[in-house]
Write a protein that holds these residues in place. Structure first.
Motif, PDB file in Angstrom:
ATOM      1  N   GLU A 140       0.822  -1.203   0.000  1.00  0.00           N
ATOM      2  CA  GLU A 140       0.000   0.000   0.000  1.00  0.00           C
ATOM      3  C   GLU A 140       0.863   1.263   0.000  1.00  0.00           C
ATOM      4  OE1 GLU A 140      -2.966   2.358  -0.716  1.00  0.00           O
ATOM      5  OE2 GLU A 140      -3.168   0.170  -0.766  1.00  0.00           O
ATOM      6  N   GLU A 141       1.954   1.254   0.726  1.00  0.00           N
ATOM      7  CA  GLU A 141       2.863   2.403   0.730  1.00  0.00           C
ATOM      8  C   GLU A 141       3.519   2.590  -0.644  1.00  0.00           C
ATOM      9  OE1 GLU A 141       4.361   2.602   5.350  1.00  0.00           O
ATOM     10  OE2 GLU A 141       5.073   0.942   4.092  1.00  0.00           O
ATOM     11  N   MET A 142       3.868   1.494  -1.270  1.00  0.00           N
ATOM     12  CA  MET A 142       4.442   1.566  -2.620  1.00  0.00           C
ATOM     13  C   MET A 142       3.414   2.115  -3.605  1.00  0.00           C
ATOM     14  SD  MET A 142       7.643   0.405  -2.742  1.00  0.00           S
ATOM     15  CE  MET A 142       7.834  -0.141  -4.422  1.00  0.00           C
ATOM     16  N   LEU A 143       2.189   1.613  -3.530  1.00  0.00           N
ATOM     17  CA  LEU A 143       1.135   2.102  -4.420  1.00  0.00           C
ATOM     18  C   LEU A 143       0.890   3.591  -4.197  1.00  0.00           C
ATOM     19  CD1 LEU A 143      -1.368  -0.881  -4.339  1.00  0.00           C
ATOM     20  CD2 LEU A 143      -0.196   0.019  -6.363  1.00  0.00           C
ATOM     21  N   GLU A 144       0.946   4.035  -2.965  1.00  0.00           N
ATOM     22  CA  GLU A 144       0.741   5.452  -2.678  1.00  0.00           C
ATOM     23  C   GLU A 144       1.844   6.304  -3.308  1.00  0.00           C
ATOM     24  OE1 GLU A 144      -1.273   8.661  -1.884  1.00  0.00           O
ATOM     25  OE2 GLU A 144      -2.043   6.638  -1.576  1.00  0.00           O
ATOM     26  N   SER A 145       3.056   5.791  -3.312  1.00  0.00           N
ATOM     27  CA  SER A 145       4.165   6.488  -3.968  1.00  0.00           C
ATOM     28  C   SER A 145       3.898   6.609  -5.468  1.00  0.00           C
ATOM     29  CB  SER A 145       5.476   5.738  -3.721  1.00  0.00           C
ATOM     30  OG  SER A 145       6.537   6.351  -4.421  1.00  0.00           O
ATOM     31  N   PHE A 146       3.419   5.552  -6.086  1.00  0.00           N
ATOM     32  CA  PHE A 146       3.092   5.590  -7.513  1.00  0.00           C
ATOM     33  C   PHE A 146       1.941   6.563  -7.779  1.00  0.00           C
ATOM     34  CE2 PHE A 146       5.810   1.977  -7.825  1.00  0.00           C
ATOM     35  CZ  PHE A 146       6.195   1.900  -9.146  1.00  0.00           C
TER      36      PHE A 146
END
Length: 142
Positions: free
Chosen positions: A116-122
């Motif tokens: 979820e943190e990675m997706l938020e970065s994207f």
């Protein structure tokens, strides 16, 4: 290339996220005036999280693939836009008559954390690119 529309080439190192998202944004939102392409100086593959966050906005990147800048060396573009510092330094010179622009964005693939943190970065980088395209390129090109 379609002579009715202006052409933009987005360049990043791996052609995996930022340049792919920029290509999809232009071709989805501004396809009546522009045709966008993307390439990498060291292409790899399109990041699955880039595909996911673009799909959240109804932009299908299913047919997009990572491409080498060399595939476009004989083409003319109205704009060549580098989206990371490495690409700016290594991007070849294209034939005269285009605008070369640089705007560095953080590499969302370099973010750390859970999914979820990675997706938020994207998502953050996607939105920054979309806002920048709308304000910095398209409005100045009218």
């Amino acid at each position: 290339m379609d002579s009715e529309r202006k052409t933009i080439l987005f360049v990043c190192t791996h052609n995996a996220a930022r340049s792919q998202m920029a290509e999809a944004i232009v071709n989805h939102l501004y396809r009546d005036r522009y045709q966008a392409y993307s390439a990498g100086t060291e292409p790899t593959e399109v990041h699955p999280f880039a595909r996911r966050v673009m799909a959240e906005l109804g932009m299908d990147m299913g047919r997009q693939r990572s491409k080498s800048i060399e595939e476009f060396s004989s083409r003319d573009f109205d704009w060549v836009v580098t989206l990371c510092n490495h690409a700016r330094e290594t991007c070849p010179v294209f034939p005269a008559g285009y605008k070369r622009v640089h705007m560095g964005f953080e590499d969302p693939a370099a973010a750390e954390g859970d999914e979820e943190e990675m997706l938020e970065s994207f998502r953050t980088v996607r939105d920054e690119i979309r806002d920048w395209i709308d304000g910095a390129i398209l409005r100045t090109d009218e």
